[in-house]
Design an enzyme around this catalytic site. Sequence first.
Site, PDB file in Angstrom:
ATOM      1  N   ASP A  11       0.220  13.512  -9.567  1.00  0.00           N
ATOM      2  CA  ASP A  11      -0.020  12.128  -9.174  1.00  0.00           C
ATOM      3  C   ASP A  11       0.912  11.839  -8.011  1.00  0.00           C
ATOM      4  OD1 ASP A  11      -0.967   9.442  -9.294  1.00  0.00           O
ATOM      5  OD2 ASP A  11       0.827   8.843 -10.375  1.00  0.00           O
ATOM      6  N   SER A  12       0.688  10.683  -7.383  1.00  0.00           N
ATOM      7  CA  SER A  12       1.597  10.264  -6.321  1.00  0.00           C
ATOM      8  C   SER A  12       2.997   9.998  -6.882  1.00  0.00           C
ATOM      9  CB  SER A  12       1.078   8.980  -5.675  1.00  0.00           C
ATOM     10  OG  SER A  12       1.031   7.962  -6.650  1.00  0.00           O
ATOM     11  N   TYR A  43       0.416   6.386  -2.597  1.00  0.00           N
ATOM     12  CA  TYR A  43      -0.748   6.925  -1.882  1.00  0.00           C
ATOM     13  C   TYR A  43      -1.754   5.802  -1.565  1.00  0.00           C
ATOM     14  CZ  TYR A  43       0.202  11.925  -3.136  1.00  0.00           C
ATOM     15  OH  TYR A  43       0.719  13.192  -3.269  1.00  0.00           O
ATOM     16  N   GLY A  44      -1.690   4.756  -2.361  1.00  0.00           N
ATOM     17  CA  GLY A  44      -2.762   3.751  -2.341  1.00  0.00           C
ATOM     18  C   GLY A  44      -2.902   2.957  -1.068  1.00  0.00           C
ATOM     19  N   CYS A  74      -4.734  10.858 -10.569  1.00  0.00           N
ATOM     20  CA  CYS A  74      -4.520   9.759  -9.632  1.00  0.00           C
ATOM     21  C   CYS A  74      -5.887   9.368  -9.077  1.00  0.00           C
ATOM     22  CB  CYS A  74      -3.599  10.242  -8.510  1.00  0.00           C
ATOM     23  SG  CYS A  74      -3.396   9.072  -7.157  1.00  0.00           S
ATOM     24  N   ASN A  75      -6.241   8.119  -9.252  1.00  0.00           N
ATOM     25  CA  ASN A  75      -7.546   7.653  -8.756  1.00  0.00           C
ATOM     26  C   ASN A  75      -7.628   7.761  -7.233  1.00  0.00           C
ATOM     27  OD1 ASN A  75      -9.046   5.985 -11.154  1.00  0.00           O
ATOM     28  ND2 ASN A  75      -6.835   5.921 -11.357  1.00  0.00           N
ATOM     29  N   THR A  76      -6.540   7.397  -6.576  1.00  0.00           N
ATOM     30  CA  THR A  76      -6.533   7.382  -5.110  1.00  0.00           C
ATOM     31  C   THR A  76      -6.683   8.807  -4.564  1.00  0.00           C
ATOM     32  OG1 THR A  76      -4.962   5.554  -5.298  1.00  0.00           O
ATOM     33  CG2 THR A  76      -5.249   6.514  -3.117  1.00  0.00           C
ATOM     34  N   CYS A 183      -5.892   2.493 -11.751  1.00  0.00           N
ATOM     35  CA  CYS A 183      -4.813   3.270 -11.126  1.00  0.00           C
ATOM     36  C   CYS A 183      -3.999   3.791 -12.299  1.00  0.00           C
ATOM     37  CB  CYS A 183      -3.961   2.370 -10.235  1.00  0.00           C
ATOM     38  SG  CYS A 183      -2.362   3.077  -9.758  1.00  0.00           S
ATOM     39  N   THR A 184      -3.635   5.055 -12.264  1.00  0.00           N
ATOM     40  CA  THR A 184      -3.003   5.645 -13.449  1.00  0.00           C
ATOM     41  C   THR A 184      -1.595   5.098 -13.712  1.00  0.00           C
ATOM     42  OG1 THR A 184      -2.324   7.544 -12.109  1.00  0.00           O
ATOM     43  CG2 THR A 184      -4.361   7.765 -13.387  1.00  0.00           C
ATOM     44  N   HIS A 185      -1.030   4.394 -12.744  1.00  0.00           N
ATOM     45  CA  HIS A 185       0.257   3.741 -13.006  1.00  0.00           C
ATOM     46  C   HIS A 185       0.098   2.560 -13.977  1.00  0.00           C
ATOM     47  CE1 HIS A 185       1.683   5.970  -9.501  1.00  0.00           C
ATOM     48  NE2 HIS A 185       2.901   5.489  -9.665  1.00  0.00           N
TER      49      HIS A 185
HETATM   50  N1  DGL Z   1      -1.546   6.444  -9.496  1.00  0.00           N
HETATM   51  C1  DGL Z   1      -2.373   6.350  -8.366  1.00  0.00           C
HETATM   52  C2  DGL Z   1      -3.801   5.983  -8.696  1.00  0.00           C
HETATM   53  O1  DGL Z   1      -4.250   6.248  -9.794  1.00  0.00           O
HETATM   54  C3  DGL Z   1      -1.943   5.643  -7.121  1.00  0.00           C
HETATM   55  C4  DGL Z   1      -0.703   4.949  -6.962  1.00  0.00           C
HETATM   56  C5  DGL Z   1      -0.231   4.945  -5.528  1.00  0.00           C
HETATM   57  O2  DGL Z   1       0.433   5.914  -5.170  1.00  0.00           O
HETATM   58  O3  DGL Z   1      -0.550   4.018  -4.792  1.00  0.00           O
HETATM   59  O4  DGL Z   1      -4.499   5.475  -7.872  1.00  0.00           O
END
Ligand code: DGL
Length: 253
Positions: A11-12, A43-44, A74-76, A183-185
């Site tokens: 993930d990011s 990353y977003g 990570c979705n992004t 977003c996985t966060h």
């Molecule tokens: N955890 C990431 C996601 O699922 C992105 C968070 C980020 O780095 O902006 O999109």
Amino acid sequence: MKYKGMIGLMDSGVGGISVLKECVKLLPQENFIFYGDSANAPYGEKPVETVQALTERVVDYLFKEGVKAVVIACNTATSAAVKYLRDKYPEKIIVGVEPALKPAVKANHHDILVMATANTLKLEKFKQLESTYAEGINVIPCACNGLAMRVEQGRLDDPDLIELLESLVGQYKGKADCCVLGCTHYPLIEKQIKEVLGDIDYYDSGLGTAKELKRQLKARGLLNTDSTEGSVTFESSHKTDEELKLYEMLFQS
Ligand code: DGL
């Protein structure tokens, strides 16, 4: 090859730990290496080409170190790079994540708030998801700028996190009948999001991703059949002890 035969999640930053937890629950005998690119988070809000290059760097590294499968937790990063990476590694298992819009629609929700990064919401993958599963549904996309970065800082019980959430999603309280944590966060702060949006239904992609990983490993005869319990190893591009402590803490919580 220090991670030979293990499953790599990336993930990011810390977010993918929410997916890791589900994978460990479903596949307790496997050995996992979680790589957080915290030095390059978020990353977003970065240009998509940059996200693709950063994701490729981590995935290349994990395969070079011998992992038998990669989960882009990570979705992004999935939206920006999964197609490209599957073309680059056609023989390998690469599992991605996507906002859990499908289960939310299946559960008959009509006003669905989708919290995600700006990149996830603007890229093709989300548009396709919406047109495939959510026709006639009121999908409310909310780009939560700054939220993943705030989660990266830890201190999740400090009041400024609630203030940030109020400013990002407070306006949707009472207007959405469920919320997709895209977003996985965000599953890591579901409790705090609930404080702001209330007791509606929440959906995330952790369990679905773990099931897909298991399905693909099984189909290729790659499941670990040892009866001994597996392990979890953490690595971060932000190479400090504090960072790894934060990963451990979030994994245990
Ligand atoms: N955890 C990431 C996601 O699922 C992105 C968070 C980020 O780095 O902006 O999109």
